[in-house]
Write an enzyme that holds these catalytic residues in place. Sequence first.
Site, PDB file in Angstrom:
ATOM      1  N   LYS A 197       6.965   4.170  -9.792  1.00 40.41           N
ATOM      2  CA  LYS A 197       5.784   4.749  -9.729  1.00 40.41           C
ATOM      3  C   LYS A 197       5.275   5.117  -7.982  1.00 40.41           C
ATOM      4  O   LYS A 197       5.375   3.981  -7.353  1.00 40.41           O
ATOM      5  CB  LYS A 197       4.744   4.167 -10.450  1.00 40.41           C
ATOM      6  CG  LYS A 197       3.450   4.617 -10.451  1.00 40.41           C
ATOM      7  CD  LYS A 197       3.280   5.519 -11.620  1.00 40.41           C
ATOM      8  CE  LYS A 197       1.967   6.848 -11.367  1.00 40.41           C
ATOM      9  NZ  LYS A 197       2.581   8.081 -10.788  1.00 40.41           N
ATOM     10  N   LYS A 199       1.946  -3.261  -4.119  1.00 40.15           N
ATOM     11  CA  LYS A 199       0.526  -2.687  -4.570  1.00 40.15           C
ATOM     12  C   LYS A 199       0.462  -2.486  -6.351  1.00 40.15           C
ATOM     13  O   LYS A 199      -0.346  -2.877  -6.731  1.00 40.15           O
ATOM     14  CB  LYS A 199       0.415  -1.377  -3.885  1.00 40.15           C
ATOM     15  CG  LYS A 199      -0.792  -0.547  -4.271  1.00 40.15           C
ATOM     16  CD  LYS A 199      -0.877   0.818  -3.643  1.00 40.15           C
ATOM     17  CE  LYS A 199      -0.747   0.878  -2.166  1.00 40.15           C
ATOM     18  NZ  LYS A 199      -0.726   2.280  -1.644  1.00 40.15           N
ATOM     19  N   ASN A 226      -8.032  13.657   0.423  1.00 38.90           N
ATOM     20  CA  ASN A 226      -8.439  13.053  -0.559  1.00 38.90           C
ATOM     21  C   ASN A 226      -9.216  11.723  -0.473  1.00 38.90           C
ATOM     22  O   ASN A 226     -10.202  11.456  -1.107  1.00 38.90           O
ATOM     23  CB  ASN A 226      -7.050  13.114  -1.552  1.00 38.90           C
ATOM     24  CG  ASN A 226      -7.454  12.423  -2.875  1.00 38.90           C
ATOM     25  OD1 ASN A 226      -7.297  11.215  -3.115  1.00 38.90           O
ATOM     26  ND2 ASN A 226      -8.076  13.167  -3.909  1.00 38.90           N
ATOM     27  N   LYS A 269       8.664   6.080  -3.954  1.00 37.34           N
ATOM     28  CA  LYS A 269       7.904   7.100  -3.075  1.00 37.34           C
ATOM     29  C   LYS A 269       8.940   8.164  -2.832  1.00 37.34           C
ATOM     30  O   LYS A 269      10.132   8.116  -3.022  1.00 37.34           O
ATOM     31  CB  LYS A 269       7.544   6.104  -2.100  1.00 37.34           C
ATOM     32  CG  LYS A 269       6.604   7.176  -1.312  1.00 37.34           C
ATOM     33  CD  LYS A 269       4.793   6.714  -1.758  1.00 37.34           C
ATOM     34  CE  LYS A 269       4.095   7.616  -1.079  1.00 37.34           C
ATOM     35  NZ  LYS A 269       2.420   6.996  -1.580  1.00 37.34           N
ATOM     36  N   GLY A 315       0.637  12.420  -6.377  1.00 35.89           N
ATOM     37  CA  GLY A 315       0.479  13.117  -4.930  1.00 35.89           C
ATOM     38  C   GLY A 315       0.436  12.164  -3.826  1.00 35.89           C
ATOM     39  O   GLY A 315       0.231  10.885  -4.029  1.00 35.89           O
ATOM     40  N   ASP A 316       0.368  12.581  -2.775  1.00 34.82           N
ATOM     41  CA  ASP A 316       0.175  11.917  -1.545  1.00 34.82           C
ATOM     42  C   ASP A 316      -0.227  12.819  -0.450  1.00 34.82           C
ATOM     43  O   ASP A 316      -0.687  14.098  -0.727  1.00 34.82           O
ATOM     44  CB  ASP A 316       1.352  11.039  -1.066  1.00 34.82           C
ATOM     45  CG  ASP A 316       1.173   9.745   0.123  1.00 34.82           C
ATOM     46  OD1 ASP A 316       0.239   8.805  -0.135  1.00 34.82           O
ATOM     47  OD2 ASP A 316       1.536   9.974   1.200  1.00 34.82           O
ATOM     48  N   SER A 367      -3.756   6.195 -11.737  1.00 31.31           N
ATOM     49  CA  SER A 367      -2.515   6.807 -12.116  1.00 31.31           C
ATOM     50  C   SER A 367      -2.156   5.950 -13.380  1.00 31.31           C
ATOM     51  O   SER A 367      -1.357   6.685 -14.410  1.00 31.31           O
ATOM     52  CB  SER A 367      -1.553   7.107 -11.249  1.00 31.31           C
ATOM     53  OG  SER A 367      -1.574   7.882 -10.423  1.00 31.31           O
ATOM     54  N   GLN A 378       4.815   0.084  -2.205  1.00 25.84           N
ATOM     55  CA  GLN A 378       4.322   0.430  -3.374  1.00 25.84           C
ATOM     56  C   GLN A 378       4.638  -0.857  -4.355  1.00 25.84           C
ATOM     57  O   GLN A 378       3.987  -0.788  -5.492  1.00 25.84           O
ATOM     58  CB  GLN A 378       4.848   1.868  -3.798  1.00 25.84           C
ATOM     59  CG  GLN A 378       4.231   2.570  -4.852  1.00 25.84           C
ATOM     60  CD  GLN A 378       2.933   3.227  -4.385  1.00 25.84           C
ATOM     61  OE1 GLN A 378       2.914   4.032  -3.541  1.00 25.84           O
ATOM     62  NE2 GLN A 378       1.741   2.932  -5.238  1.00 25.84           N
ATOM     63  N   THR A 380      -8.640   6.744  -5.348  1.00 26.22           N
ATOM     64  CA  THR A 380      -8.535   5.919  -4.154  1.00 26.22           C
ATOM     65  C   THR A 380      -9.636   5.424  -3.319  1.00 26.22           C
ATOM     66  O   THR A 380      -9.941   4.403  -2.992  1.00 26.22           O
ATOM     67  CB  THR A 380      -7.264   6.507  -3.416  1.00 26.22           C
ATOM     68  OG1 THR A 380      -6.386   6.911  -4.235  1.00 26.22           O
ATOM     69  CG2 THR A 380      -6.731   5.563  -2.293  1.00 26.22           C
TER      70      THR A 380
HETATM   71  P1  NDP Z   1      -4.334  14.335   2.559  1.00 24.22           P
HETATM   72  O1  NDP Z   1      -3.384  15.079   2.709  1.00 24.22           O
HETATM   73  O2  NDP Z   1      -5.473  14.716   1.462  1.00 24.22           O
HETATM   74  O3  NDP Z   1      -5.191  13.809   3.624  1.00 24.22           O
HETATM   75  C1  NDP Z   1      -4.789  13.383   4.952  1.00 24.22           C
HETATM   76  C2  NDP Z   1      -5.691  13.431   6.060  1.00 24.22           C
HETATM   77  O4  NDP Z   1      -5.178  12.697   6.944  1.00 24.22           O
HETATM   78  C3  NDP Z   1      -5.942  14.651   6.587  1.00 24.22           C
HETATM   79  O5  NDP Z   1      -7.345  14.935   7.091  1.00 24.22           O
HETATM   80  C4  NDP Z   1      -5.063  15.053   7.530  1.00 24.22           C
HETATM   81  O6  NDP Z   1      -5.652  15.846   8.640  1.00 24.22           O
HETATM   82  C5  NDP Z   1      -5.004  13.694   8.401  1.00 24.22           C
HETATM   83  N1  NDP Z   1      -3.790  13.224   8.775  1.00 24.22           N
HETATM   84  C6  NDP Z   1      -2.516  13.391   8.672  1.00 24.22           C
HETATM   85  N2  NDP Z   1      -1.653  12.971   9.563  1.00 24.22           N
HETATM   86  C7  NDP Z   1      -2.365  12.464  10.458  1.00 24.22           C
HETATM   87  C8  NDP Z   1      -2.118  12.033  11.670  1.00 24.22           C
HETATM   88  N3  NDP Z   1      -0.888  12.037  12.232  1.00 24.22           N
HETATM   89  N4  NDP Z   1      -3.122  11.916  12.536  1.00 24.22           N
HETATM   90  C9  NDP Z   1      -4.375  11.819  12.163  1.00 24.22           C
HETATM   91  N5  NDP Z   1      -4.775  12.435  10.968  1.00 24.22           N
HETATM   92  C10 NDP Z   1      -3.621  12.652  10.070  1.00 24.22           C
HETATM   93  O7  NDP Z   1      -3.827  12.785   1.948  1.00 24.22           O
HETATM   94  P2  NDP Z   1      -4.425  11.585   1.292  1.00 24.22           P
HETATM   95  O8  NDP Z   1      -5.899  11.622   1.590  1.00 24.22           O
HETATM   96  O9  NDP Z   1      -3.926  11.632  -0.117  1.00 24.22           O
HETATM   97  O10 NDP Z   1      -3.635  10.411   1.982  1.00 24.22           O
HETATM   98  C11 NDP Z   1      -4.328   9.704   3.114  1.00 24.22           C
HETATM   99  C12 NDP Z   1      -3.512   8.233   3.251  1.00 24.22           C
HETATM  100  O11 NDP Z   1      -3.890   7.506   2.092  1.00 24.22           O
HETATM  101  C13 NDP Z   1      -2.011   8.317   3.225  1.00 24.22           C
HETATM  102  O12 NDP Z   1      -1.574   6.958   4.029  1.00 24.22           O
HETATM  103  C14 NDP Z   1      -1.664   8.015   1.881  1.00 24.22           C
HETATM  104  O13 NDP Z   1      -0.415   7.436   1.652  1.00 24.22           O
HETATM  105  C15 NDP Z   1      -2.758   7.041   1.552  1.00 24.22           C
HETATM  106  N6  NDP Z   1      -2.868   6.792   0.185  1.00 24.22           N
HETATM  107  C16 NDP Z   1      -3.293   7.940  -0.818  1.00 24.22           C
HETATM  108  C17 NDP Z   1      -3.518   7.968  -2.133  1.00 24.22           C
HETATM  109  C18 NDP Z   1      -3.997   9.179  -2.833  1.00 24.22           C
HETATM  110  O14 NDP Z   1      -4.282   8.848  -4.206  1.00 24.22           O
HETATM  111  N7  NDP Z   1      -4.097  10.152  -2.577  1.00 24.22           N
HETATM  112  C19 NDP Z   1      -3.265   6.622  -2.819  1.00 24.22           C
HETATM  113  C20 NDP Z   1      -3.033   5.454  -1.873  1.00 24.22           C
HETATM  114  C21 NDP Z   1      -2.775   5.498  -0.621  1.00 24.22           C
HETATM  115  P3  NDP Z   1      -4.570  17.315   8.999  1.00 24.22           P
HETATM  116  O15 NDP Z   1      -5.185  18.226   7.388  1.00 24.22           O
HETATM  117  O16 NDP Z   1      -4.773  17.778  10.184  1.00 24.22           O
HETATM  118  O17 NDP Z   1      -3.080  16.991   8.786  1.00 24.22           O
END
Ligand code: NDP
Length: 454
Positions: free
Chosen positions: A93, A117, A244, A129, A168-169, A381, A114, A212
């Site tokens: 997962k 976690k 997100n 992943k 998603g991620d 999830s 993961q 999250t």
């Molecule tokens: P999203 O794609 O919804 O958002 C990612 C955000 O981070 C965007 O604002 C993006 O900006 C920014 N970003 C991406 N790359 C960079 C970078 N190199 N430097 C600065 N900002 C950056 O992703 P999520 O919110 O889903 O995920 C964010 C983090 O949380 C990840 O590490 C993910 O693995 C982790 N996570 C997510 C979960 C989930 O349920 N969604 C669960 C657990 C962990 P831009 O639009 O400019 O790319």
Amino acid sequence: MSIKNPYLQKVYQQVCQRDANEPEFLNAVMEVLSTLEPVIEKHPEYEAAGLIERLVEPERAVQFRVAWQDDQGKTQVNRAFRVQFNSAIGPYKGGLRFHPSVNLSIIKFLAFEQTFKNSLTGLPMGGGKGGSDFDPKGKSDAEIMRFCQSFMTELSRYIGAETDVPAGDIGVGGREIGYLFGQYKRLQNRFSGILTGKGLSYGGSLVRTQATGYGLLYFVQEMLSVMANDSVKDKVTVISGSGNVAIYAAEKAQELGAKVVALSDSNGYIYDKNGIDLNVVKQIKEVRRGRIREYMDAVPSAEYHEGCRGIWSIPCEIALPCATQNELLLEDAEKLIANGVKLVAEGANMPCALDAVAAFQNSGVLYAPGKAANAGGVATSGLEMCQNAMKYSWSKEEVDQKLHQIMVGIFHDAYNAAKEYNMENEQHQANLLAGANIAGFAKVADAMMAQGIL
Ligand code: NDP
């Protein structure tokens, strides 16, 4: 961070030789193994069973080609991966990431983390992943759909409700999950829960979108209460990212009375000393898929700065890195510490470099690792999988209450494991990174020992 135990040292050296060109994965292995020493010393049978050698090697890693046509009719080719790391306690997962930086090292580190976690959530889920170096930015909906359909045509060979359930991620939200689910259903002629994060009209769970970010704040609230007899209320809070995780962390932080003053994307950050207006951010990011600098059009009194790492120079009491890995380096940690930060909790996966984590821990800043603090997404999830299996849906309140309970439970498991193994800093603060690794590892190790040499 370092490893002193000879068995763990030997395993780490083997990984360094075998995966020398995978820096993110090596970091993750170092981070976990360096905290498992007291457990290994208590359980010599693990070495005899080669348990750690098996723990650091994925059960399966698939790489595949994704060919698709853009709106001009030109053929595009991307590279994609699914790493099925560990299935000792349940089906694999873990999310799918679409971002140009995606490579095997990043997907392996995420799948490895993961595993622990998912174990911490208490639900029966193994670690996996996947993702692709496809960049969804600037693509039309039709291009996203064609890419997702091609991606799923290959991925569908390796997943299943009892085998591997992606989600998603970064770069994969509700729109992408919908296209991926539709293609799987068409290929298999079967409506089954092979993805989570689905829309509510086709088997999704209430609160999954928020999970999250909300879960992060439930964890932080419990952590502040137990470790500092304090709360989130009135705390000046900086959150990186505006995806997100960041948006719903900000929403729950505001609900709990915190003052969220900054958000970012990969181009820059906004600072609104009066407190961020989240409705404006949601319009920009969720409706228009725009850039965070557009906040200035609606709130001209705020500030926009180019470059995302500058966000860590804003004085705050709580910092929540919620964007991506290695977004907060040692020099950023030093600025936060100098400006009086009290708590840092990771919404993203491994956003803080290892030396930044050590700086927080050594200076008495409360630090929560992502694998514990951001587990609310995968926990919900897991709840979505339960509802799919029962062919039944819980109410928003029921899911939110279960999420809250799980996050409080994860905090206490990590905290108690750290206390049990004397993993504390000089101020006698529990080391939650060590505690989370130990608590997550224990269940996986037990299951692996019971199932024999696989
Ligand atoms: P999203 O794609 O919804 O958002 C990612 C955000 O981070 C965007 O604002 C993006 O900006 C920014 N970003 C991406 N790359 C960079 C970078 N190199 N430097 C600065 N900002 C950056 O992703 P999520 O919110 O889903 O995920 C964010 C983090 O949380 C990840 O590490 C993910 O693995 C982790 N996570 C997510 C979960 C989930 O349920 N969604 C669960 C657990 C962990 P831009 O639009 O400019 O790319």
